[in-house]
Scaffold this motif. Structure first.
Motif, PDB file in Angstrom:
ATOM      1  N   CYS A 103      39.892  42.139  39.591  1.00 28.76           N
ATOM      2  CA  CYS A 103      39.975  43.210  40.279  1.00 28.76           C
ATOM      3  C   CYS A 103      39.201  44.507  39.942  1.00 28.76           C
ATOM      4  N   ARG A 130      33.217  39.434  56.301  1.00 28.76           N
ATOM      5  CA  ARG A 130      32.749  40.728  55.981  1.00 28.76           C
ATOM      6  C   ARG A 130      31.871  41.448  57.470  1.00 28.76           C
ATOM      7  N   SER A 170      47.137  50.776  40.173  1.00 28.27           N
ATOM      8  CA  SER A 170      47.596  49.732  40.641  1.00 28.27           C
ATOM      9  C   SER A 170      48.164  49.256  39.042  1.00 28.27           C
ATOM     10  N   TYR A 192      48.674  45.832  38.263  1.00 28.87           N
ATOM     11  CA  TYR A 192      48.249  44.425  37.456  1.00 28.87           C
ATOM     12  C   TYR A 192      46.908  45.101  36.480  1.00 28.87           C
ATOM     13  N   ARG A 236      45.821  40.650  42.584  1.00 31.59           N
ATOM     14  CA  ARG A 236      46.442  41.918  42.188  1.00 31.59           C
ATOM     15  C   ARG A 236      47.730  41.598  41.487  1.00 31.59           C
ATOM     16  N   GLY A 245      40.783  53.100  40.677  1.00 33.90           N
ATOM     17  CA  GLY A 245      41.583  54.430  40.535  1.00 33.90           C
ATOM     18  C   GLY A 245      41.873  54.822  39.026  1.00 33.90           C
ATOM     19  N   SER A 264      39.641  39.871  45.810  1.00 33.60           N
ATOM     20  CA  SER A 264      40.320  40.727  44.626  1.00 33.60           C
ATOM     21  C   SER A 264      41.676  40.232  44.689  1.00 33.60           C
ATOM     22  N   LYS A 318      38.265  38.019  53.257  1.00 34.55           N
ATOM     23  CA  LYS A 318      38.037  39.456  53.689  1.00 34.55           C
ATOM     24  C   LYS A 318      36.832  39.270  54.528  1.00 34.55           C
TER      25      LYS A 318
END
Ligand SMILES: Cc1cc2nc3c(=O)[nH]c(=O)nc-3n(C[C@H](O)[C@H](O)[C@H](O)COP(=O)(O)O)c2cc1C
Length: 246
Positions: free
Chosen positions: A132, A174, A66, A69, A15, A136, A13, A172
């Protein structure tokens, strides 16, 4: 491994974006990708709203947590799980709208919208853009529905901010396959044994270049789910005409 799979594996993602708006040609390609996904029984139960009005973008950004971005990006879309068209069609036919407003229909629309969004995400990343998802927008779902003039039988599901990245985090890690993939039957004990993943994520969180922290998967999830979030959503869905007990 081909380029498509390499791109999927490289997903992060983003940002932080350049301010430059995406060209119409690029956006057209992204929309075509989104519209080309599989769709349950061909119902195509989603809509995509591009938020071009700066005031509206700012209002949505403030709701999302957020904001940076959502505001400073190439473009911002809202994905809507959408059975309004189908409900109208049934009404105009003099039919009951129950088939388009029960929980199964809602699931179909949520899945359709998600497939469309992920198609767009993959297309964008294949063009070296960053994306992203912005769940939100559900921080104040009635307000978002009002701002976007959403009718009955719609659900604003998430936004997607897309642009030229100025910064990308490391990917990241998994879950190990053993926690998520099995043959034939669900291995309850193996799927819930996070010892290997917790150790791996502890190292990842300690060593990552931004926002390094002491954390692992188990503690993150225990903390995240210690709060029952967005409890007003069930009420919102009912107000939108969805019948969750059918
Ligand atoms: C439906 C959905 C909603 C999300 N909403 C937000 C959001 O509101 N803000 C944000 O910064 N990231 C959001 N994310 C991004 C996730 O935090 C991110 O995908 C996850 O931490 C994994 O990181 P990665 O995408 O970089 O691999 C969302 C992701 C999904 C799939």
């Amino acid at each position: 491994m081909n380029e498509t799979i390499q791109n999927l594996k490289a997903h992060v993602s983003v940002r932080a974006f350049e301010d430059t708006p995406l060209s119409d040609e690029l956006k057209d390609a992204l929309i075509q990708a989104a519209q080309s996904g599989s769709t349950s029984n061909f119902v195509q139960a989603f809509s995509i709203l591009e938020i071009t009005d700066p005031t509206l973008r700012k209002q949505l950004a403030e709701i999302t947590n957020s904001a940076a971005y959502v505001e400073k990006t190439g473009t911002f879309y809202v994905f809507v799980a959408d059975l309004y068209r189908h409900a109208m069609l049934l009404k105009n036919n003099g039919q009951s709208i129950e088939g388009a407003s029960n929980t199964e229909a809602l699931l179909v629309a949520v899945v359709d919208a998600t497939i469309a969004a992920q198609n767009m995400a993959v297309a964008a990343e294949s063009l070296d853009l960053g994306i992203c998802y912005i769940g939100g927008i559900r921080n104040d779902i009635p307000k978002v529905a009002e701002l976007l003039a959403l009718p009955d039988h719609t659900l604003p599901l998430f936004g997607m901010t897309i642009g030229v990245p100025v910064h990308k985090n490391e990917t990241k890690p998994r879950m190990p396959r053993s926690n998520q993939v099995a043959e034939n039957h669900y291995p309850k004990e193996v799927f819930t044994d996070f010892s290997q993943y917790d150790a791996q994520l502890t190292t990842y969180y300690q060593e990552r270049s931004s926002n390094a922290q002491q954390a692992d998967f188990s503690t993150k999830m225990a903390e995240f789910f210690s709060v029952t979030r967005r409890q007003e959503i069930a009420e919102f869905l009912k107000a939108q005409g969805f019948e969750l007990d059918k």
